[in-house]
Design an enzyme around this catalytic site. Structure first.
Site, PDB file in Angstrom:
ATOM      1  CD  GLU A 167     -10.155   3.713   0.238  1.00 15.55           C
ATOM      2  OE1 GLU A 167     -10.344   2.497   0.326  1.00 15.55           O
ATOM      3  OE2 GLU A 167      -9.818   4.290  -0.835  1.00 15.55           O
ATOM      4  CD  GLU A 352     -14.298   1.142  -0.317  1.00 19.05           C
ATOM      5  OE1 GLU A 352     -13.360   0.810  -1.082  1.00 19.05           O
ATOM      6  OE2 GLU A 352     -14.690   2.320  -0.203  1.00 19.05           O
TER       7      GLU A 352
END
Length: 442
Positions: A167, A352
């Site tokens: 991320e 995720e």
């Protein structure tokens, strides 16, 4: 039964994900400090002034946690390695206890019939590098490549997949522009430089690992559909700007070697000199892209004129404990958009996806039926994208354990397994048993 494994290909990978600082604790094993330690020590940054010094003590209880994964029938475990645990100063001397821990962990995953999926950086920057400017300093990129080589020299012969960073939007924009994560800055120059340097670090690590014979390399990006809050042209422009910043900046850099014009409009004056010269190393071929997805965002013009001139607005659907709107359609849309516009047949993984709920033990059990529904809906969205041609190879739930949820401390619970943060007792939730039944045909 909420979920049926038969909807997916035979070799589709089901797993759960964690991150080092959120579960290991860093008080043991001679781990060094990271910038989250000092961020958490600053009043107002983290709920309850909590930190990850103890976390779930996965450093001690890793075998019990892997046993839970094996019993659930998971195919793979996605975890991260801690840079300051392995290299306390972020450069130079290696902590042998840190490398030994990840060596044992990888063997433990394999011994239980699962595949190790490693992420090299999940936000725990060594404090000595933070003191030198962190991701605003180009030198950090070279140090990261050194660290990547150290890790992979030790465990790279046994891992199934390696992601360089997790991320980058959170590492850069959320942390340097919005100030919500460490280092907690609100500075557009720091933002632009960190957005570029985290990608350069990815590229330098990729080059180093390719040179040393490794494959199965990629990175993990987070995505949120950016939609107009209303039908006005101004809201459409606001959504397009945020789409460029959040969704397009990183994927276009690694697949096309360029940044979107809508984002450069605000960021280019603050990028490092000659940044264009780095795009070749940033955009080298990938073996996969990881997709983290939780919600969507609606945008409208902001009252103040400063770039990007947008503000987000809540959608009408039900919300999670984090206040995030539950929008499964967004996962299908993102997977199909990536396949059509950027990656083609390159493997995608949902690395995720999860929901925070205010779980409570009742008679020793957690009946998290809302989480079961969330998982089922997002697996359905994944299956839909698969049926429409997206090359999706796996799905990892976030997270295996309730953990230290960054600025939210220990209040927000994403786990399939409940953790009592006083006793560290683990109690599987109803969602864990749902997945166990589906994955083991039990």
């Amino acid at each position: 039964m909420f979920f049926d494994r038969s909807r997916f290909p035979d070799k589709f990978t089901f797993g759960a994900a964690t991150a080092a600082y959120q579960i290991e604790g860093n008080a043991k094993g001679n781990a060094g400090q990271n910038h989250w330690d000092t961020f958490a020590a600053t009043p107002g940054n983290v709920v309850g002034a909590q930190n990850g010094a103890r976390a779930c003590d996965h450093y001690t209880f890793w075998q019990q946690d892997l046993d839970l994964m094996q019993a659930a029938g998971f195919d793979a475990y996605r975890f991260s390695t801690s840079w300051p645990r392995v290299q306390p100063d972020g450069r130079g001397a290696v902590n042998p206890e840190g490398l030994d821990f990840y060596d044992r962990l990888v063997d433990g995953v394999l011994d239980r019939g699962m595949d190790p999926y490693v992420t090299l950086y999940h936000w725990d920057l060594p404090l000595p590098l933070a003191d030198k400017g962190g991701w605003c300093n180009r030198d950090t990129c070279a140090h990261f490549a050194d660290y990547a080589e150290i890790i992979m020299d030790r465990i790279g012969d046994r891992v199934a997949s390696t992601a360089t960073v997790n991320e980058p939007w959170c590492i850069s924009y959320l942390s340097h522009f919005l100030g919500q994560h460490a280092p907690g800055l609100r500075d557009i120059r720091a933002t632009a430089r960190s957005m570029h340097h985290i990608l350069l670090a990815h590229g330098m690590a990729m080059s180093r690992l390719r040179q040393t014979g490794h494959d199965g390399l990629g990175l993990v990006l987070n995505f949120e559909p950016a939609q107009p809050a209303d039908e006005s042209e101004a809201s459409a422009r606001a959504a397009a700007t945020q789409h460029a910043i959040y969704n397009r900046w990183f994927i276009e850099a690694v697949t096309r070697g360029k940044y979107p014009e809508e984002a450069l409009l605000g960021l280019e004056p603050h990028l490092p000199q000659h940044w264009q010269d780095d795009m070749e190393i940033i955009s080298q071929p990938l073996d996969f892209v990881g997709v983290n997805y939780y919600t969507r965002s609606l945008y409208e013009p902001a009252a103040e004129p400063a770039w990007p001139g947008t503000r987000s607005k809540q959608g009408p659907l039900k919300k999670t404990q984090m206040g995030w709107e539950v929008y499964p359609q967004g996962l299908e849309d993102i997977l199909l958009w990536l396949s059509a516009e950027y990656v083609g047949d390159l493997p995608l993984y949902v690395t995720e996806n999860g929901i925070a709920l205010a779980d409570r033990l009742e008679d020793g059990k957690i009946h998290d039926t809302e989480r079961c529904a969330y998982i089922t809906e997002h697996l359905q969205a994944t299956a839909n994208a698969l049926s429409l041609g997206a090359n999706i190879k796996g799905f990892f739930y976030w997270s295996l354990l309730d953990n230290f949820e960054w600025a939210h401390g220990y209040d927000k619970r994403f786990g399939l397994v409940h953790v009592d943060f006083k006793t560290l007792r683990r109690v599987p939730k109803f969602s864990y048993y749902m997945l166990q039944k589906a994955l083991t045909n039990g």
